[in-house]
Scaffold this motif. Structure first.
Motif, PDB file in Angstrom:
ATOM      1  N   GLY A  44       0.714  -1.250   0.012  1.00 51.31           N
ATOM      2  CA  GLY A  44      -0.024   0.015   0.052  1.00 51.31           C
ATOM      3  C   GLY A  44       0.851   1.342   0.127  1.00 51.31           C
ATOM      4  N   GLN A  45       2.113   1.158  -0.152  1.00 56.24           N
ATOM      5  CA  GLN A  45       2.829   2.390  -0.271  1.00 56.24           C
ATOM      6  C   GLN A  45       2.996   3.176  -1.662  1.00 56.24           C
ATOM      7  OE1 GLN A  45       6.321   0.250   1.516  1.00 56.24           O
ATOM      8  NE2 GLN A  45       6.282   1.682   2.913  1.00 56.24           N
ATOM      9  N   ARG A  46       2.389   2.229  -2.695  1.00 49.52           N
ATOM     10  CA  ARG A  46       2.201   2.849  -3.981  1.00 49.52           C
ATOM     11  C   ARG A  46       0.797   2.396  -4.500  1.00 49.52           C
ATOM     12  NH1 ARG A  46       5.774   5.447  -2.623  1.00 49.52           N
ATOM     13  NH2 ARG A  46       7.652   6.113  -3.528  1.00 49.52           N
ATOM     14  N   SER A  47       0.067   3.450  -5.341  1.00 49.01           N
ATOM     15  CA  SER A  47      -1.175   2.862  -5.686  1.00 49.01           C
ATOM     16  C   SER A  47      -1.330   1.722  -6.710  1.00 49.01           C
ATOM     17  CB  SER A  47      -1.993   3.948  -6.300  1.00 49.01           C
ATOM     18  OG  SER A  47      -1.623   4.385  -7.609  1.00 49.01           O
ATOM     19  N   GLY A  48       0.024   1.706  -7.664  1.00 46.54           N
ATOM     20  CA  GLY A  48      -0.068   0.934  -8.778  1.00 46.54           C
ATOM     21  C   GLY A  48      -1.080   0.573  -9.672  1.00 46.54           C
ATOM     22  N   LYS A  49      -1.891   1.852  -9.819  1.00 44.80           N
ATOM     23  CA  LYS A  49      -3.069   1.729 -10.637  1.00 44.80           C
ATOM     24  C   LYS A  49      -2.749   1.263 -12.072  1.00 44.80           C
ATOM     25  CE  LYS A  49      -5.554   5.188  -8.333  1.00 44.80           C
ATOM     26  NZ  LYS A  49      -6.309   6.342  -8.376  1.00 44.80           N
ATOM     27  N   LYS A  50      -1.668   1.471 -12.682  1.00 48.69           N
ATOM     28  CA  LYS A  50      -1.086   0.968 -13.934  1.00 48.69           C
ATOM     29  C   LYS A  50      -1.168  -0.365 -13.973  1.00 48.69           C
ATOM     30  CE  LYS A  50       2.541   1.477 -17.168  1.00 48.69           C
ATOM     31  NZ  LYS A  50       4.076   2.011 -17.245  1.00 48.69           N
ATOM     32  N   TYR A  51      -0.740  -1.050 -12.898  1.00 49.02           N
ATOM     33  CA  TYR A  51      -0.550  -2.477 -12.801  1.00 49.02           C
ATOM     34  C   TYR A  51      -1.711  -3.481 -12.312  1.00 49.02           C
ATOM     35  CZ  TYR A  51       4.101  -0.914 -13.867  1.00 49.02           C
ATOM     36  OH  TYR A  51       5.103  -0.065 -14.385  1.00 49.02           O
ATOM     37  N   LEU A  52      -2.717  -2.735 -11.864  1.00 44.44           N
ATOM     38  CA  LEU A  52      -3.586  -3.586 -10.852  1.00 44.44           C
ATOM     39  C   LEU A  52      -4.414  -4.670 -11.804  1.00 44.44           C
ATOM     40  CD1 LEU A  52      -5.194  -0.947  -8.358  1.00 44.44           C
ATOM     41  CD2 LEU A  52      -3.381  -2.772  -7.895  1.00 44.44           C
ATOM     42  N   SER A  53      -4.840  -4.116 -12.852  1.00 40.89           N
ATOM     43  CA  SER A  53      -5.663  -4.995 -13.788  1.00 40.89           C
ATOM     44  C   SER A  53      -4.636  -6.082 -14.214  1.00 40.89           C
ATOM     45  CB  SER A  53      -6.265  -4.349 -14.850  1.00 40.89           C
ATOM     46  OG  SER A  53      -5.413  -3.879 -15.794  1.00 40.89           O
ATOM     47  N   LYS A  54      -3.443  -6.008 -14.583  1.00 42.92           N
ATOM     48  CA  LYS A  54      -2.429  -6.920 -14.898  1.00 42.92           C
ATOM     49  C   LYS A  54      -2.031  -8.036 -14.163  1.00 42.92           C
ATOM     50  CE  LYS A  54       0.130  -3.876 -18.143  1.00 42.92           C
ATOM     51  NZ  LYS A  54       1.399  -3.312 -18.511  1.00 42.92           N
ATOM     52  N   ILE A  55      -2.209  -7.542 -12.710  1.00 40.58           N
ATOM     53  CA  ILE A  55      -1.922  -8.254 -11.633  1.00 40.58           C
ATOM     54  C   ILE A  55      -3.073  -9.226 -11.452  1.00 40.58           C
ATOM     55  CG2 ILE A  55      -1.734  -8.589  -9.079  1.00 40.58           C
ATOM     56  CD1 ILE A  55      -0.074  -5.796  -8.949  1.00 40.58           C
ATOM     57  N   MET A  56      -4.136  -8.777 -11.467  1.00 44.17           N
ATOM     58  CA  MET A  56      -5.357  -9.510 -11.333  1.00 44.17           C
ATOM     59  C   MET A  56      -5.713 -10.449 -12.513  1.00 44.17           C
ATOM     60  SD  MET A  56      -8.111  -7.036  -9.214  1.00 44.17           S
ATOM     61  CE  MET A  56      -7.465  -5.823  -8.081  1.00 44.17           C
ATOM     62  N   THR A  57      -5.535 -10.075 -13.681  1.00 42.39           N
ATOM     63  CA  THR A  57      -5.678 -10.964 -14.753  1.00 42.39           C
ATOM     64  C   THR A  57      -4.486 -12.161 -14.836  1.00 42.39           C
ATOM     65  OG1 THR A  57      -6.385  -9.227 -16.093  1.00 42.39           O
ATOM     66  CG2 THR A  57      -5.492 -11.079 -17.254  1.00 42.39           C
ATOM     67  N   GLU A  58      -3.341 -11.799 -14.435  1.00 46.84           N
ATOM     68  CA  GLU A  58      -2.348 -12.689 -14.382  1.00 46.84           C
ATOM     69  C   GLU A  58      -2.542 -13.833 -13.269  1.00 46.84           C
ATOM     70  OE1 GLU A  58       0.802 -14.808 -16.022  1.00 46.84           O
ATOM     71  OE2 GLU A  58       0.305 -12.580 -16.605  1.00 46.84           O
ATOM     72  N   LEU A  59      -3.112 -13.432 -12.223  1.00 50.70           N
ATOM     73  CA  LEU A  59      -3.196 -14.377 -11.124  1.00 50.70           C
ATOM     74  C   LEU A  59      -4.766 -14.889 -11.081  1.00 50.70           C
ATOM     75  CD1 LEU A  59      -1.281 -12.610  -8.267  1.00 50.70           C
ATOM     76  CD2 LEU A  59      -0.587 -14.535  -9.898  1.00 50.70           C
ATOM     77  N   GLY A  60      -5.826 -14.278 -11.849  1.00 53.23           N
ATOM     78  CA  GLY A  60      -7.001 -14.687 -12.016  1.00 53.23           C
ATOM     79  C   GLY A  60      -7.677 -14.526 -10.674  1.00 53.23           C
ATOM     80  N   ILE A  61      -7.597 -13.080 -10.305  1.00 52.72           N
ATOM     81  CA  ILE A  61      -8.409 -12.693  -8.869  1.00 52.72           C
ATOM     82  C   ILE A  61      -9.188 -11.816  -9.419  1.00 52.72           C
ATOM     83  CG2 ILE A  61      -7.864 -11.087  -6.959  1.00 52.72           C
ATOM     84  CD1 ILE A  61      -4.926 -11.802  -7.100  1.00 52.72           C
ATOM     85  N   ASP A  62     -10.514 -12.055  -8.995  1.00 48.37           N
ATOM     86  CA  ASP A  62     -11.698 -11.479  -9.287  1.00 48.37           C
ATOM     87  C   ASP A  62     -11.802 -10.321  -8.253  1.00 48.37           C
ATOM     88  OD1 ASP A  62     -14.369 -10.417  -9.500  1.00 48.37           O
ATOM     89  OD2 ASP A  62     -15.258 -12.062  -8.906  1.00 48.37           O
ATOM     90  N   PRO A  63     -11.682  -8.846  -8.952  1.00 48.24           N
ATOM     91  CA  PRO A  63     -11.534  -7.606  -8.220  1.00 48.24           C
ATOM     92  C   PRO A  63     -12.832  -7.668  -7.192  1.00 48.24           C
ATOM     93  CG  PRO A  63     -11.463  -7.180 -10.589  1.00 48.24           C
ATOM     94  CD  PRO A  63     -11.833  -8.614 -10.276  1.00 48.24           C
ATOM     95  N   ASP A  64     -13.803  -8.079  -7.507  1.00 43.60           N
ATOM     96  CA  ASP A  64     -14.946  -8.070  -6.514  1.00 43.60           C
ATOM     97  C   ASP A  64     -14.686  -8.611  -5.366  1.00 43.60           C
ATOM     98  OD1 ASP A  64     -16.493  -6.460  -8.324  1.00 43.60           O
ATOM     99  OD2 ASP A  64     -17.238  -8.116  -9.225  1.00 43.60           O
ATOM    100  N   THR A  65     -13.865  -9.615  -5.045  1.00 45.28           N
ATOM    101  CA  THR A  65     -13.550 -10.337  -3.958  1.00 45.28           C
ATOM    102  C   THR A  65     -12.405  -9.769  -2.888  1.00 45.28           C
ATOM    103  OG1 THR A  65     -11.740 -11.864  -4.921  1.00 45.28           O
ATOM    104  CG2 THR A  65     -14.082 -12.658  -5.223  1.00 45.28           C
ATOM    105  N   ILE A  66     -11.888  -8.846  -3.451  1.00 46.19           N
ATOM    106  CA  ILE A  66     -10.942  -8.165  -2.621  1.00 46.19           C
ATOM    107  C   ILE A  66     -11.513  -7.152  -1.706  1.00 46.19           C
ATOM    108  CG2 ILE A  66      -8.825  -6.439  -2.695  1.00 46.19           C
ATOM    109  CD1 ILE A  66      -8.556  -9.415  -3.984  1.00 46.19           C
ATOM    110  N   ARG A  67     -11.258  -7.119  -0.439  1.00 46.01           N
ATOM    111  CA  ARG A  67     -11.855  -6.316   0.722  1.00 46.01           C
ATOM    112  C   ARG A  67     -11.362  -4.848   0.496  1.00 46.01           C
ATOM    113  NH1 ARG A  67     -10.363  -5.789   5.671  1.00 46.01           N
ATOM    114  NH2 ARG A  67      -8.856  -7.409   5.491  1.00 46.01           N
ATOM    115  N   GLN A  68     -12.081  -3.953   0.374  1.00 37.95           N
ATOM    116  CA  GLN A  68     -11.495  -2.471   0.326  1.00 37.95           C
ATOM    117  C   GLN A  68     -11.233  -1.949   1.639  1.00 37.95           C
ATOM    118  OE1 GLN A  68     -10.071  -1.222  -2.642  1.00 37.95           O
ATOM    119  NE2 GLN A  68     -10.491  -3.021  -3.406  1.00 37.95           N
ATOM    120  N   PRO A  69     -10.428  -0.990   1.835  1.00 32.99           N
ATOM    121  CA  PRO A  69     -10.326  -0.497   3.088  1.00 32.99           C
ATOM    122  C   PRO A  69     -11.434   0.634   3.332  1.00 32.99           C
ATOM    123  CG  PRO A  69      -8.181   0.038   1.772  1.00 32.99           C
ATOM    124  CD  PRO A  69      -9.169  -0.797   1.179  1.00 32.99           C
ATOM    125  N   ALA A  70     -11.906   0.595   4.437  1.00 26.58           N
ATOM    126  CA  ALA A  70     -12.964   1.579   4.845  1.00 26.58           C
ATOM    127  C   ALA A  70     -12.594   2.976   4.646  1.00 26.58           C
ATOM    128  CB  ALA A  70     -13.679   1.602   6.153  1.00 26.58           C
TER     129      ALA A  70
END
Length: 70
Positions: A44-70
């Motif tokens: 969480g020290q960098r947003s990494g917005k440029k890489y988030l979709s690539k990370i999730m695609t590569e690992l098969g992570i559904d973005p809806d399953t990630i708990r977002q901080p309040a």
């Protein structure tokens, strides 16, 4: 010295890497960044917005399953 904590995304990424037998360095190379920068994203020290979709695609992570901080 404060202990750093993984973000919810970071925890899921680490879990998936273990599940599929991939290293953080290998993931970083596949998404086009450095291991160090990926580490900053996972903690969480960098947003990494440029890489988030690539990370999730590569690992098969559904973005809806990630708990977002309040």
């Amino acid at each position: 010295m404060n202990k750093r904590e993984l973000t919810p995304l970071g925890a899921e990424v680490k879990k998936r890497l273990i599940d599929i037998g991939m290293t953080q360095g290998q993931l970083a190379e596949k998404i086009g960044t450095s291991d160090q920068y990926l580490n900053l994203i996972l903690y969480g020290q960098r947003s990494g917005k440029k890489y988030l979709s690539k990370i999730m695609t590569e690992l098969g992570i559904d973005p809806d399953t990630i708990r977002q901080p309040a």
